[in-house]
Design a protein around this motif. Sequence first.
Motif, PDB file in Angstrom:
ATOM      1  N   ASP A   1       0.826  -1.207   0.000  1.00 29.47           N
ATOM      2  CA  ASP A   1       0.000   0.000   0.000  1.00 29.47           C
ATOM      3  C   ASP A   1       0.860   1.256   0.000  1.00 29.47           C
ATOM      4  O   ASP A   1       0.545   2.257  -0.661  1.00 29.47           O
ATOM      5  CB  ASP A   1      -0.919   0.002   1.233  1.00 29.47           C
ATOM      6  CG  ASP A   1      -1.964  -1.092   1.142  1.00 29.47           C
ATOM      7  OD1 ASP A   1      -2.263  -1.533   0.008  1.00 29.47           O
ATOM      8  OD2 ASP A   1      -2.480  -1.503   2.197  1.00 29.47           O
ATOM      9  N   SER A   2       1.968   1.232   0.753  1.00 30.36           N
ATOM     10  CA  SER A   2       2.851   2.394   0.820  1.00 30.36           C
ATOM     11  C   SER A   2       3.482   2.692  -0.540  1.00 30.36           C
ATOM     12  O   SER A   2       3.558   3.848  -0.984  1.00 30.36           O
ATOM     13  CB  SER A   2       3.939   2.158   1.863  1.00 30.36           C
ATOM     14  OG  SER A   2       4.828   3.234   1.904  1.00 30.36           O
ATOM     15  N   ILE A   3       3.923   1.647  -1.238  1.00 29.91           N
ATOM     16  CA  ILE A   3       4.530   1.835  -2.563  1.00 29.91           C
ATOM     17  C   ILE A   3       3.520   2.362  -3.553  1.00 29.91           C
ATOM     18  O   ILE A   3       3.804   3.245  -4.378  1.00 29.91           O
ATOM     19  CB  ILE A   3       5.140   0.511  -3.049  1.00 29.91           C
ATOM     20  CG1 ILE A   3       6.341   0.132  -2.178  1.00 29.91           C
ATOM     21  CG2 ILE A   3       5.566   0.599  -4.514  1.00 29.91           C
ATOM     22  CD1 ILE A   3       6.884  -1.250  -2.444  1.00 29.91           C
ATOM     23  N   MET A   4       2.293   1.846  -3.514  1.00 35.58           N
ATOM     24  CA  MET A   4       1.257   2.301  -4.433  1.00 35.58           C
ATOM     25  C   MET A   4       0.957   3.784  -4.237  1.00 35.58           C
ATOM     26  O   MET A   4       0.774   4.542  -5.197  1.00 35.58           O
ATOM     27  CB  MET A   4      -0.008   1.456  -4.247  1.00 35.58           C
ATOM     28  CG  MET A   4       0.150   0.002  -4.669  1.00 35.58           C
ATOM     29  SD  MET A   4       0.632  -0.191  -6.391  1.00 35.58           S
ATOM     30  CE  MET A   4      -0.758   0.550  -7.202  1.00 35.58           C
ATOM     31  N   ARG A   5       0.879   4.206  -2.992  1.00 37.07           N
ATOM     32  CA  ARG A   5       0.625   5.628  -2.717  1.00 37.07           C
ATOM     33  C   ARG A   5       1.773   6.491  -3.228  1.00 37.07           C
ATOM     34  O   ARG A   5       1.565   7.589  -3.768  1.00 37.07           O
ATOM     35  CB  ARG A   5       0.400   5.842  -1.221  1.00 37.07           C
ATOM     36  CG  ARG A   5      -0.975   5.363  -0.720  1.00 37.07           C
ATOM     37  CD  ARG A   5      -1.266   5.917   0.656  1.00 37.07           C
ATOM     38  NE  ARG A   5      -0.305   5.387   1.629  1.00 37.07           N
ATOM     39  CZ  ARG A   5      -0.499   4.269   2.335  1.00 37.07           C
ATOM     40  NH1 ARG A   5      -1.608   3.578   2.135  1.00 37.07           N
ATOM     41  NH2 ARG A   5       0.386   3.856   3.198  1.00 37.07           N
ATOM     42  N   SER A   6       3.015   6.006  -3.053  1.00 41.65           N
ATOM     43  CA  SER A   6       4.178   6.769  -3.527  1.00 41.65           C
ATOM     44  C   SER A   6       4.164   6.905  -5.044  1.00 41.65           C
ATOM     45  O   SER A   6       4.460   7.977  -5.596  1.00 41.65           O
ATOM     46  CB  SER A   6       5.470   6.074  -3.082  1.00 41.65           C
ATOM     47  OG  SER A   6       5.534   6.024  -1.677  1.00 41.65           O
ATOM     48  N   LEU A   7       3.793   5.828  -5.730  1.00 43.16           N
ATOM     49  CA  LEU A   7       3.723   5.883  -7.179  1.00 43.16           C
ATOM     50  C   LEU A   7       2.625   6.830  -7.660  1.00 43.16           C
ATOM     51  O   LEU A   7       2.793   7.577  -8.623  1.00 43.16           O
ATOM     52  CB  LEU A   7       3.485   4.484  -7.750  1.00 43.16           C
ATOM     53  CG  LEU A   7       4.681   3.514  -7.668  1.00 43.16           C
ATOM     54  CD1 LEU A   7       4.258   2.118  -8.114  1.00 43.16           C
ATOM     55  CD2 LEU A   7       5.835   4.017  -8.524  1.00 43.16           C
ATOM     56  N   ASN A   8       1.517   6.808  -6.980  1.00 43.52           N
ATOM     57  CA  ASN A   8       0.428   7.720  -7.336  1.00 43.52           C
ATOM     58  C   ASN A   8       0.861   9.170  -7.224  1.00 43.52           C
ATOM     59  O   ASN A   8       0.590  10.001  -8.101  1.00 43.52           O
ATOM     60  CB  ASN A   8      -0.783   7.471  -6.433  1.00 43.52           C
ATOM     61  CG  ASN A   8      -1.524   6.198  -6.812  1.00 43.52           C
ATOM     62  OD1 ASN A   8      -1.455   5.764  -7.952  1.00 43.52           O
ATOM     63  ND2 ASN A   8      -2.201   5.597  -5.848  1.00 43.52           N
ATOM     64  N   ASN A   9       1.513   9.466  -6.122  1.00 44.93           N
ATOM     65  CA  ASN A   9       1.959  10.845  -5.912  1.00 44.93           C
ATOM     66  C   ASN A   9       3.017  11.248  -6.933  1.00 44.93           C
ATOM     67  O   ASN A   9       3.069  12.385  -7.396  1.00 44.93           O
ATOM     68  CB  ASN A   9       2.508  11.015  -4.499  1.00 44.93           C
ATOM     69  CG  ASN A   9       1.426  10.874  -3.449  1.00 44.93           C
ATOM     70  OD1 ASN A   9       0.257  11.192  -3.721  1.00 44.93           O
ATOM     71  ND2 ASN A   9       1.786  10.412  -2.260  1.00 44.93           N
ATOM     72  N   ALA A  10       3.898  10.297  -7.283  1.00 47.21           N
ATOM     73  CA  ALA A  10       4.981  10.619  -8.208  1.00 47.21           C
ATOM     74  C   ALA A  10       4.478  10.866  -9.618  1.00 47.21           C
ATOM     75  O   ALA A  10       4.942  11.764 -10.315  1.00 47.21           O
ATOM     76  CB  ALA A  10       6.012   9.482  -8.215  1.00 47.21           C
ATOM     77  N   PHE A  11       3.506  10.072 -10.063  1.00 49.28           N
ATOM     78  CA  PHE A  11       3.040  10.181 -11.441  1.00 49.28           C
ATOM     79  C   PHE A  11       1.893  11.150 -11.633  1.00 49.28           C
ATOM     80  O   PHE A  11       1.751  11.763 -12.686  1.00 49.28           O
ATOM     81  CB  PHE A  11       2.617   8.793 -11.955  1.00 49.28           C
ATOM     82  CG  PHE A  11       3.773   7.880 -12.242  1.00 49.28           C
ATOM     83  CD1 PHE A  11       4.605   8.101 -13.333  1.00 49.28           C
ATOM     84  CD2 PHE A  11       4.036   6.805 -11.418  1.00 49.28           C
ATOM     85  CE1 PHE A  11       5.665   7.259 -13.593  1.00 49.28           C
ATOM     86  CE2 PHE A  11       5.095   5.969 -11.680  1.00 49.28           C
ATOM     87  CZ  PHE A  11       5.924   6.194 -12.760  1.00 49.28           C
ATOM     88  N   THR A  12       1.057  11.275 -10.641  1.00 52.09           N
ATOM     89  CA  THR A  12      -0.158  12.094 -10.843  1.00 52.09           C
ATOM     90  C   THR A  12      -0.286  13.225  -9.844  1.00 52.09           C
ATOM     91  O   THR A  12      -1.186  14.045  -9.970  1.00 52.09           O
ATOM     92  CB  THR A  12      -1.404  11.207 -10.746  1.00 52.09           C
ATOM     93  OG1 THR A  12      -1.507  10.709  -9.419  1.00 52.09           O
ATOM     94  CG2 THR A  12      -1.336  10.042 -11.721  1.00 52.09           C
TER      95      THR A  12
END
Length: 268
Positions: A48-59
């Motif tokens: 879950d932590s990685i998914m949130r980081s990716l969301n913030n980084a890309f969008t």
Amino acid sequence: MSKKKKHEDHEEHIDETWLIPYADLLTLLLALFIILFASSQVDSKKYDSIMRSLNNAFTGGEAPFAMSNMVPINDAGNSTKNNNKSQNPPPKEESKTDSQLAAKLQKEEKDLKELKQSMDAYIKENNMSEQLTTKLDNEKLTITISDRALFDSGSATIKQESQKLAVSMSNLLGRYPGYEVQVAGHTDNIPIRRADFETNWDLSAKRAVNFMKILLNNSKIEPASYSSIGFGEYRPIAENDTTEGRAKNRRVEVNILRNIKKTDEIAK
């Protein structure tokens, strides 16, 4: 000359526009590998932590990643385990039930053995081994009383001197409540010739009732646990062809029934 030189400088310039899509491709591949790596881990919190980081980084915030239907392997395993737990009783509960049943069986075995030993001691003390016997098996404790120890020939009235036996037995039974007790009357196959008893069934039933009444005089005995029945001549334990055999068949049996039936035969 100047125009030609300027043209040559332009031809020597390297076109670097391909770096942008190449960098995007590498970024997407990196993101893909990170997602694959994260989804293979057993720690759902890290996923879950990685998914949130990716969301913030890309969008820069919430994105389709946040609505991902991917289920971490650990969660899927937990779900399966939970379903199995809901379908199958916990082993501890089964063990507890088995333990309770074993404890009840142990107490029942102890009670019936003690009652048999007490009755055997009474028989020995009063020299009644030829008139009374006891037997403990996988269904019940049976106390067998010869008819001559209780009744005159063809009579259902308990002899005055024999009432002491019924009272003593009643006192012993009163120490072990919680068991169903059946008093059964039996006769031989010789037809009865008395006006007050039409058949051997009538005689055996009346004898059983009269003996049970004396047992019930003990205030410690619960009447609801007691019953009587007459079998007449139809449950013999010996041949009716001899005097000795007929004497064995004329009897009253007091059966203390087990609450828990045993599968293995108990030592007599």
